[in-house]
Scaffold this motif. Structure first.
Motif, PDB file in Angstrom:
ATOM      1  N   ASN A 250      -8.572   3.432  -6.759  1.00 54.12           N
ATOM      2  CA  ASN A 250      -8.479   1.975  -6.788  1.00 54.12           C
ATOM      3  C   ASN A 250      -9.793   1.287  -6.419  1.00 54.12           C
ATOM      4  O   ASN A 250     -10.103   0.203  -6.922  1.00 54.12           O
ATOM      5  N   ASP A 251     -10.582   1.923  -5.540  1.00 52.89           N
ATOM      6  CA  ASP A 251     -11.794   1.292  -5.022  1.00 52.89           C
ATOM      7  C   ASP A 251     -13.064   1.988  -5.508  1.00 52.89           C
ATOM      8  O   ASP A 251     -13.866   1.403  -6.231  1.00 52.89           O
ATOM      9  N   SER A 252     -13.245   3.240  -5.135  1.00 44.02           N
ATOM     10  CA  SER A 252     -14.510   3.921  -5.426  1.00 44.02           C
ATOM     11  C   SER A 252     -14.771   4.061  -6.916  1.00 44.02           C
ATOM     12  O   SER A 252     -15.927   4.018  -7.358  1.00 44.02           O
TER      13      SER A 252
ATOM     14  N   ALA B 182     -13.439   2.028  -9.239  1.00 44.69           N
ATOM     15  CA  ALA B 182     -13.039   0.789  -9.913  1.00 44.69           C
ATOM     16  C   ALA B 182     -14.038   0.354 -10.975  1.00 44.69           C
ATOM     17  O   ALA B 182     -13.675  -0.316 -11.952  1.00 44.69           O
TER      18      ALA B 182
ATOM     19  N   SER C 244      -5.910  -0.780   6.939  1.00 50.12           N
ATOM     20  CA  SER C 244      -6.430  -1.621   5.859  1.00 50.12           C
ATOM     21  C   SER C 244      -5.697  -2.964   5.808  1.00 50.12           C
ATOM     22  O   SER C 244      -6.316  -4.028   5.684  1.00 50.12           O
TER      23      SER C 244
ATOM     24  N   SER D 275       0.845  -1.200   0.000  1.00 55.07           N
ATOM     25  CA  SER D 275       0.000   0.000   0.000  1.00 55.07           C
ATOM     26  C   SER D 275       0.874   1.242   0.000  1.00 55.07           C
ATOM     27  O   SER D 275       1.940   1.258   0.613  1.00 55.07           O
TER      28      SER D 275
ATOM     29  N   ARG E 212      -7.197  -6.823   6.707  1.00 51.26           N
ATOM     30  CA  ARG E 212      -7.101  -7.958   5.782  1.00 51.26           C
ATOM     31  C   ARG E 212      -6.472  -9.159   6.468  1.00 51.26           C
ATOM     32  O   ARG E 212      -6.898 -10.300   6.284  1.00 51.26           O
TER      33      ARG E 212
ATOM     34  N   ARG F  79      -3.358  -6.863  -1.674  1.00 50.47           N
ATOM     35  CA  ARG F  79      -3.683  -5.996  -2.793  1.00 50.47           C
ATOM     36  C   ARG F  79      -2.523  -5.043  -3.045  1.00 50.47           C
ATOM     37  O   ARG F  79      -1.914  -4.524  -2.125  1.00 50.47           O
TER      38      ARG F  79
ATOM     39  N   ARG G 219      -6.770   5.349  -2.878  1.00 50.72           N
ATOM     40  CA  ARG G 219      -7.845   4.403  -2.581  1.00 50.72           C
ATOM     41  C   ARG G 219      -9.130   4.738  -3.330  1.00 50.72           C
ATOM     42  O   ARG G 219      -9.794   3.823  -3.837  1.00 50.72           O
TER      43      ARG G 219
ATOM     44  N   SER H 189      -4.464  -2.437  -9.321  1.00 48.89           N
ATOM     45  CA  SER H 189      -5.294  -3.293 -10.172  1.00 48.89           C
ATOM     46  C   SER H 189      -4.797  -3.212 -11.610  1.00 48.89           C
ATOM     47  O   SER H 189      -5.004  -2.216 -12.291  1.00 48.89           O
TER      48      SER H 189
END
Length: 445
Positions: A145-147, A149, A327, A129, A331, A339, A142, A342
């Protein structure tokens, strides 16, 4: 599972401004962190070069060690805040090899050798990270990478270096020359004793490579970024931009484009570049003042998004580091693969010649009949259309022989980098031209 049922050993590499604040949070907020993660985060050691060096935050001396390798081998989570390429790279790889999750803020290392680190982490199934590597406290990696994606990002434009933004903002607000604004930034602590990485754009380029890698699911390195700093920006450029309704910012820009390859086929690729840029004053990035950072994201479905905040400093950056630590700890408690970024596509890097944008050109020309007509003809011959042209006539010779000179400030319509370069070269060849004083790109119109 209770917060006390599991303990994760945390190793910290580096105890500078950011590292010291991270250590303080781990020690002072241990109970709160345990409640959030489901595990006790035990700071087992802090690797430093000099155990006795003075530090802003008072920390238990028994935590300090100079044996970073031994510390890494016994940790579940390794936080690397040493900076530089080595020994940071070796220690991160060692941590990955031993199955530790890694949190780093090392933008230089990620920009140079990020693809190797990502691959190693993927192969080992551990989390790598690096939220703190770009824009300090601003949560940007983030969200990308997430919201976002499930969306398609088309462009990112970011003010990601606080030193250069402070300098350009000072030049804009006070009329100062570059050297004076840099001296002021150094005196206030915004610029390092050696500001080269900032003012030449290298720091912003490293962050641009990271942003592009996440936004376009392709691994980019520093060598893929076309980079130009702010050392050639003059007070006259700033004043002319202001007169035309613009402000100059150093932007890191990553965008997906379509370009023709050698056989004429159209292919998709990504341009990643850093350069001084004219932005309309009413654009959200145009209002970012002082040493603050901001990242402007354009996506197909979400539209335009703006992330703004402090881009540096011990406490703000420590906030980003701790977000990654929490984070990674969650995990480890809940299970699941590690992670990194991506990677889905492998898009080619497009040269800056493939970019199409607007341009601002400053020209010092002889003040005589036919000058504007000759210049306009060269723009037309090279397929570059003029949007606006401003002329200021100097009655004196302005240091040149013959009659007075005319200062021309031209803003073009959108044109390719190649066409603009050909136009500028042709203009320089005219005997009526004293010099081409500035060539800057215009974005956000």
């Amino acid at each position: 599972m209770t917060a006390n049922s599991k303990t994760l050993k945390v190793a910290l590499l580096g105890a500078g401004n950011v590292g010291s604040q991270v250590a303080r949070i781990l020690l002072d907020d241990a109970d709160a962190l345990a409640a959030r993660t489901g595990a006790r985060l035990e700071l087992v050691g802090i690797a430093v070069r000099n155990v006795d060096a003075p530090r802003e935050v008072e920390l238990p001396r028994e935590l300090f060690t100079t044996d970073a390798s031994a510390l890494v081998r016994g940790a579940d989570i390794v936080i690397e805040l040493m900076g530089g390429l080595e020994p940071a790279r070796t220690l991160i790889l060692e941590a990955i090899e031993h199955g530790a999750a890694v949190v780093t803020g090392n933008k230089a290392l990620l920009a140079v050798d990020g693809p190797t680190l990502y691959e190693k982490a993927d192969a080992a199934g551990v989390q790598l990270s690096f939220e703190a590597a770009v824009a300090g406290a601003i949560p940007i990696l983030r969200p990308i990478n997430d919201s976002l994606a499930g969306d398609k990002i088309t462009r990112i434009m970011g003010i990601v270096n606080g030193t250069t933004n402070y300098i350009l903002d000072a030049m804009d607000s006070t009329g100062a020359q570059f050297a004076d604004a840099l001296a002021d930034a150094t005196r206030l602590g915004y610029a390092e004793a050696d500001p080269t990485a900032d003012i030449e754009g290298h720091d912003a380029a490293a962050k641009g490579a990271i942003l592009a890698s996440l936004a376009f699911h392709t691994r980019f390195a520093l060598e893929d970024v076309d980079c130009q700093g702010i050392t050639e920006v003059t007070a006259a450029d700033i004043a002319a931009a202001k007169d035309a309704g613009y402000v100059i910012k150093l932007l890191a820009i990553a965008e997906k484009l379509e370009a023709a390859n050698s056989d004429g086929a159209i292919t998709s690729g990504v341009s990643v570049r850093v350069h001084p840029t004219l932005i309309p004053r009413e654009h959200p990035l145009g209002a970012v003042r002082g040493a603050f950072n901001a990242v402007f994201v354009e996506a197909e479905s979400a539209g335009e998004l703006m992330f703004y905040g402090r881009g540096a400093g011990g406490s703000p950056t420590a906030s980003a580091v701790m977000g990654d630590v929490v984070s990674a700890a969650r995990r480890m408690v809940l299970g699941g693969p590690g992670r990194t970024e991506s990677t889905i596509e492998v898009l080619p890097v497009l040269p800056i010649e493939a970019v199409t944008t607007q341009y601002y050109i400053g020209i010092d020309a002889a003040d005589q009949p036919g000058v504007l007509a000759k210049i306009s003809a060269l723009f037309a011959q090279n397929g570059v259309s003029i949007e606006t042209m401003r002329q200021t006539v100097h009655s004196e010779g302005n240091g040149h022989d013959g009659p007075g000179s005319a200062e021309l400030r031209i803003v073009t319509h959108r044109a390719s980098e190649a066409a603009l370069a050909a136009t500028v070269e042709a203009i320089k060849g005219l005997d009526i031209i004293n010099s081409v004083t500035s060539v800057l790109r215009v974005e956000g119109v």
